[in-house]
Write a protein that holds these residues in place. Structure first.
Motif, short mmCIF file in Angstrom:
data_model
loop_
_atom_site.label_atom_id
_atom_site.label_comp_id
_atom_site.label_asym_id
_atom_site.label_seq_id
_atom_site.Cartn_x
_atom_site.Cartn_y
_atom_site.Cartn_z
N UNK A 1 15.22 48.04 18.05
CA UNK A 1 15.11 47.43 16.73
C UNK A 1 16.52 47.42 16.16
N UNK A 2 17.09 46.21 16.03
CA UNK A 2 18.49 46.08 15.65
C UNK A 2 18.63 46.15 14.13
N UNK A 3 19.53 47.01 13.70
CA UNK A 3 19.86 47.07 12.27
C UNK A 3 21.38 47.19 12.15
N UNK A 4 22.07 46.04 12.38
CA UNK A 4 23.53 46.06 12.36
C UNK A 4 24.07 46.45 10.99
N UNK A 5 25.16 47.21 10.98
CA UNK A 5 25.72 47.72 9.73
C UNK A 5 27.08 47.10 9.37
N UNK A 6 27.94 46.92 10.37
CA UNK A 6 29.26 46.35 10.08
C UNK A 6 29.92 45.87 11.37
N UNK A 7 31.15 45.34 11.21
CA UNK A 7 31.96 44.96 12.38
C UNK A 7 31.27 43.92 13.26
N UNK A 8 31.32 44.17 14.56
CA UNK A 8 30.79 43.23 15.55
C UNK A 8 29.26 43.29 15.68
N UNK A 9 28.62 44.13 14.87
CA UNK A 9 27.23 44.50 15.17
C UNK A 9 26.20 43.39 14.98
N UNK A 10 26.46 42.44 14.07
CA UNK A 10 25.47 41.34 13.95
C UNK A 10 25.57 40.42 15.18
N UNK A 11 26.79 40.22 15.64
CA UNK A 11 26.97 39.40 16.84
C UNK A 11 26.25 40.08 18.01
#
Ligand code: UDP
Ligand code: UDP
Length: 453
Positions: free
Chosen positions: A362-372
């Motif tokens: 379960x993806x919960x990107x926080x910063x940087x490259x994480x949404x990519x």
């Protein structure tokens, strides 16, 4: 015997893949030296280095003594790890004598992407081939190396970042500091290093052709930027050593029943968000192993768990979960049969580990490259991403929303099976034989290094 040196930069996210690569290379007929910037910022880095060099006594360590940290150019608004990378960059002139003193002379240096612009001129002067190790995804690399071409445009007005032949990268996925008008360490770092990558001898990425074919084809086909050296997918790099630790609680849980919750080595959520997360985990009804972080830099993390999430939550979570506020070796957890899902910030290493062990995310990107990186989770069938949750700290995501998504992940048998098939992909193409793990792309590179020496 050819001599290869590796130069990581700051943070576990950069150090870990370097150690894995070094461990792989020792299985070949190579002499390996790791140049470690000293002191490290986090305790986790210094501890892992200690264990690593005890496990691999044949690998030599050379310390790059950094300029005093009080010369820090960063200010308190900047990420301390970016500030540390900046200190390493400003100490890199010390490398010249270190590199030329190594014996036998180096066949190649493998440098962290964050040091490209400062180290390539040094290795050029010394005539040492320099390979850049990009410690994120190939898709992130497409942004990293082309960002400088748009650095003067008003990025905020764009809807998306366009790279020829590739799906545009939506603006909302781009690390927010890159969209700001003002200079900041991340922006300078990507602009300068991205531009200089064309001067390196090759770029290594901890990824697979089978999961990032489009980005790799565009990079190697000259579509992203002209004059780029070969981009070589060397991954996924396998875990390289076991740090024994007791996982007694996990050992008593049913197979596949536990959600592992962790946001990597340097992401601290707000207290308010932690409360909602605790509430969400409880509401979901699933068992969980939750690693809480209160400070970005572990050495500063001196509060007790109760101080951070409150007495009430600390007590109630005991019914169904284990909550800790210290370092746990993630590979040990993801490889444990009781773990059936991973709520992750999508640091690239965490994702490669989830792929390696076939754990749905379960993806919960926080910063940087994480949404990519999170977008890849969905694309390859590793898990789900609720993109409306935004960046860390942007909005508070409520417990109820979190519980719904945890249920969607953990209750979905198809997702579990898809994650297992990602594991098959991740391990395919690697011949596992005895202690040596061979990868085609890497083997070819090693041949290049050994034939001239
Ligand atoms: N890690 C770990 N235990 C922790 C937190 C992180 O072993 O409690 C490891 C994780 O397995 C990964 C690395 O530290 O290899 C973190 O890198 P990643 O790229 O996932 O995220 P970052 O910490 O750089 O945000
Ligand atoms: N990054 C960066 N500058 C830095 C550190 C990180 O641009 O000083 C970007 C970089 O593009 C990299 C990504 O963030 O690909 C991942 O960095 P890192 O592993 O340090 O962890 P994260 O910020 O994702 O937790």
């Amino acid at each position: 015997m050819s001599h290869i040196a590796l130069l990581p930069s700051s943070g576990m996210g950069h150090l870990t893949p370097f150690l894995r690569l070094a461990a792989l290379l020792t299985a070949h007929d190579l002499k390996i030296t790791i140049i470690t910037p000293y002191p490290t910022l986090s305790l986790a880095e210094s501890q892992v280095l200690f264990h690593f060099f005890s496990t691999f006594p044949q690998i030599r360590q050379e310390k790059l003594q950094l300029l005093p940290l009080d010369n820090f150019s960063g200010n308190s608004k900047e990420d301390p790890f970016y500030c540390h990378i900046d200190v390493i960059r400003r100490s890199s002139h010390l490398l010249s004598s270190l590199l030329s003193s190594l014996s036998p002379p180096l066949a190649a240096l493998i440098t962290d992407m964050s040091l490209t612009a400062s180290v390539v001129p040094i290795t050029k002067a010394l005539n040492i081939p320099n390979y850049i190790f990009f410690t994120s995804s190939a898709q992130m690399l497409t942004l990293f190396i082309s960002f400088h071409t748009k650095a003067n445009a008003n990025l905020y007005e764009m809807d998306a970042f366009q790279i020829p032949t590739l799906e545009p990268i939506p603006k909302s996925w781009i690390p927010p500091p890159l969209l700001q008008d003002n200079d900041n360490l991340l922006k300078t770092y990507i602009t300068k290093n991205g531009k200089e990558m064309t001067k390196s001898d090759g770029i290594l990425v901890n990824t697979l052709e089978s999961i990032e074919q489009e980005s790799l084809a565009a990079l190697n086909g000259g579509k992203v930027i002209l004059g780029l050296p070969s981009v070589i997918a060397i991954g996924l790099l396998p875990p390289c050593f076991n740090q024994c630790e007791s996982l007694a609680w996990l050992d008593t849980q049913p197979i596949g029943s536990v959600l592992y919750v962790s946001f990597g080595s340097k992401t601290a959520m707000s207290r308010e968000q932690l409360k909602e997360l605790g509430d969400g985990l409880m509401r979901s009804g699933y068992r969980f192993l939750w690693v809480v972080k209160d400070k970005k830099v572990d050495r500063e993390d001196d509060k007790d768990l109760e101080d951070v999430i409150g007495n009430e939550l600390t007590e109630s979570v005991k019914e169904r979960g284990l909550v800790v506020k210290h370092w746990l070796n993630q590979e040990n957890i993801l490889s444990h049969p009781a773990v059936g899902g991973f709520l992750s910030h999508c640091g690239w290493n965490s994702l490669t580990e989830a792929m390696w062990f076939g754990v749905r995310v379960l993806a919960w990107p926080q910063h940087g490259d994480q949404k990519i990186n999170a977008s890849l989770v969905e694309r390859i069938g590793l898990g789900i991403w609720e993109s409306s949750w935004g960046w860390g700290g942007e909005d508070i995501v409520k417990g109820q929303q979190i519980a719904e998504k945890v249920n969607e992940l953990m209750g979905n048998e198809l997702l579990r099976m898809k994650a297992v098939s990602v594991r098959e992909k991740a391990r395919a193409g690697m011949e596992l034989g005895g202690t040596s793990v061979k990868m085609k792309a890497l083997a070819k590179l090693i041949e290049t290094w050994t034939k001239d020496h």
